[in-house]
Each structure stands twice: as C-alpha cells, then as structure tokens.
Design a protein around this motif. Sequence first.
Motif, PDB file in Angstrom:
ATOM      1  N   HIS A 156       0.837  -1.195   0.000  1.00 24.16           N
ATOM      2  CA  HIS A 156       0.000   0.000   0.000  1.00 24.16           C
ATOM      3  C   HIS A 156       0.881   1.257   0.000  1.00 24.16           C
ATOM      4  CE1 HIS A 156      -3.366  -2.552   0.499  1.00 24.16           C
ATOM      5  NE2 HIS A 156      -4.192  -1.642   0.987  1.00 24.16           N
ATOM      6  N   THR A 157       0.342   2.320  -0.484  1.00 21.63           N
ATOM      7  CA  THR A 157       1.000   3.632  -0.382  1.00 21.63           C
ATOM      8  C   THR A 157       0.703   4.194   1.002  1.00 21.63           C
ATOM      9  OG1 THR A 157       0.724   3.996  -2.750  1.00 21.63           O
ATOM     10  CG2 THR A 157       1.207   5.918  -1.383  1.00 21.63           C
ATOM     11  N   ALA A 302      -1.588   3.312  -6.172  1.00 22.40           N
ATOM     12  CA  ALA A 302      -0.160   3.604  -6.290  1.00 22.40           C
ATOM     13  C   ALA A 302       0.024   4.793  -7.224  1.00 22.40           C
ATOM     14  CB  ALA A 302       0.604   2.389  -6.814  1.00 22.40           C
TER      15      ALA A 302
END
Length: 393
Positions: A156-157, A302
């Motif tokens: 995950h970001t 992303a």
Amino acid sequence: MNGLDWTALFSAAEQVAGWVAGVWQQHTVLIVLAAVFPLVAKVILVVLRLRARRGWRDRARLVEVLPPSDLDLAAALAGGRRLWRDLTGITPPAWRRKVFDHPALALEYRLTAERLTVRIWIPGPIPPGRVEAAVRAAWPGTLLIPATDTPIPTGHTVTGGTVRLERPEYFPLHVTDAREDADPVRALQSLATALQPGECALVQVLLRPGVGGRLRRYRRTVRRLHTNRPTTGSGVSALPAELARELLDLITGSRTPARSTGYSSTRGADPQRAEELREIRGKAVLPQWEVVLRYATATSAAGGVARARVRGLADGVFAMFAVLAGRNALARHHLRHPATALARRRLRRGALLSTTEVAALAHLPVRNPALAGGRARTVPAPPEVFDHPETSN
C-alpha cells in the motif's frame, strides 16, 4: 633544563611499571573479570529484554471496544479519566522494570470508509481481565470482543508521522471540556466522510504509567520553577557559560546580567505567569503517563496521485491533535517506515502527560449519526419551498 633529574624520573617510571606488572601477574583473573563483567552484564540484560518483549507480543491480547449507545462527551471524558487513573496500578515492581523493561498499552483508532474502530492492545505481562474490567467500570454498558490484528498491508501507499510536544512536558495541553465543541476524536470521525474504499487511517496512542526516576526528575523540575532555580543544567555544566560571561565582562568593561529562569522577581506581579505556574502545578499533582503518539494513512492505489492523497488524509488525521493546543501544543514529525513502526507498538521514551490530558486524547468516541457512514442528517425543507408558486398548483 635546570633542576630536572631525568635519572630519578626514569627510575620512578620503572618502579611504577614493575608494580603494575606484579599486580597483573598476581591478579590477572580478577582484573579480566572486572573488565569483562560490565560488558557481559549488559549483553545478558539486552537478551533478557529481547526475550521479554517477544513474550509480550506472543501473549498479547487485542480487544475491540464497542461504546454504549447513549454515550455523550461528558461521560466519555469522565470515563477516560477514571480508566487511566485506575490503570496506573499495572506498574510492575522497580526491579522488574530495570531488568525486563516496562510494557506499554496501545489504544488505537482505526478508520475506514465503513466505520471507526477502537482497539486496545494489551501486552502479555498484564493479567487477563485487568484492563477489560477497568474499561467496563469506566464506561458501563461497553462491550469488548476479541479482535484480529490487521496491520497495514504491504504494497500500500503509506505515509505517517509521530506527534511530540512543542514545549517542555511540564507545560499542560488544553484539556477538552464537555461544554466545548472541541473533541479530538470527533475530528477523526469527520474524516470518515472523505475516505474511499481501499483507504484507511490509524492513530496509535502508546502509553505506560510514568514512575521511577523519570517521574522524580519531572516533579523536581516543576519544584525548581516555583523556587526560581534553573530548570536545566547543573553547576558543572553551567561553569563554561559563567567563565565566558566573566571574560566578556573583562573585555567590554560592562556587567552581563545573570541568566534568569523567566519566573524570578516578576512572578508574583505578572498574572499571566502566575496562572501558567498554577496550571503547571495542577498537572504535576496528577498521576502521569508516558505517552507516544503515532499515526498513518494508507491507500491501495499507487503512483503520484496516491501519494498526494495519503498526504492529504494525514493532514486531516493530524487535525485531531490541533484542538489540544494551549500552554503546550502537539507538533508532528517525520516517521520512517510508519506501517512497521505502528505494527511493532514499541515505546522507548515518551512525553509525560497527566491522566486528564490522556483522557482527552484516548477515550471512546461519541455516537454522532451525522458523521456515521458519511450520511448527512435529515432536516426538514425550508418553508419557502412550500410557498413557491410552482408547488401551489
């Protein structure tokens, strides 16, 4: 060089070297043990603490707290004060703290697009049922259910930070009153309306009772404030500054005034400083908790847009701490690898906060239908709608 007897000097050096060699030959084992023992003791202490922390995590419990339906802000804050006063009794004995360190609780707010979840992470050394009973006593009608640890997924970001006090810890934060519309948790609840599927926010409050030498030093500093003595440094550390001031006086021919603590002769004449000292003293007499605040926001997307998105959500999360600004305030700082830091739940050293300040930061959320699930509150239509000519036909 007149008067210097090199022969006698070399003879004395040889005697000293011979004495050292004799002591080494007679007490070699004792000397080696004395030199190695501190290092071995330090290694043993580190191993014991690592094993203890591993046991804390392996035997830890995570419970989800479901607040009662009729909870209001006054009851939420009062319950928080009772809870954190009650849990100061979980402090282990001094010898256990020195050998195995001091475990810390974690109260976490996990926010998704669906709901706000309150969880308490309880390390292994705390007896089962101790924290659960304190929560039920603080907020009658509360339901506690076992929860599954759901860290931020890899890939995950993520962005996040840690929150620290701007001023020295003896300055108190502004404590939320039930009559004020400044609940930090409500600011976090309002963020749910901005979250989208695949996004989440996590706020972590790590805390353990403030005891031992840390608490004694804190209260000693508060006493020095009230007796007009310097709050930092000792006589030895202040000596270079004193010598530099005297040298400057000799060069310039003037007299540099002595350093003041800011609470000297005008303390009684300045009402603002007197009020500040009263608030500092009011915080110091309460039980203290050592606290670390961390937060993170994440999205499954992303790219550059996703990074900008999580930074904007992080700004919204930090807004919950801004309402506590008063004599002291909370400032955010960069946190490396926020997902890993929050998953470890490690407290090395935190700021001392009173039970009242902790209650303002860590309490159950008040149910607010207008903020639940992003749905707006239903309101009646204005009278002008019914008086419009097109609706009267």
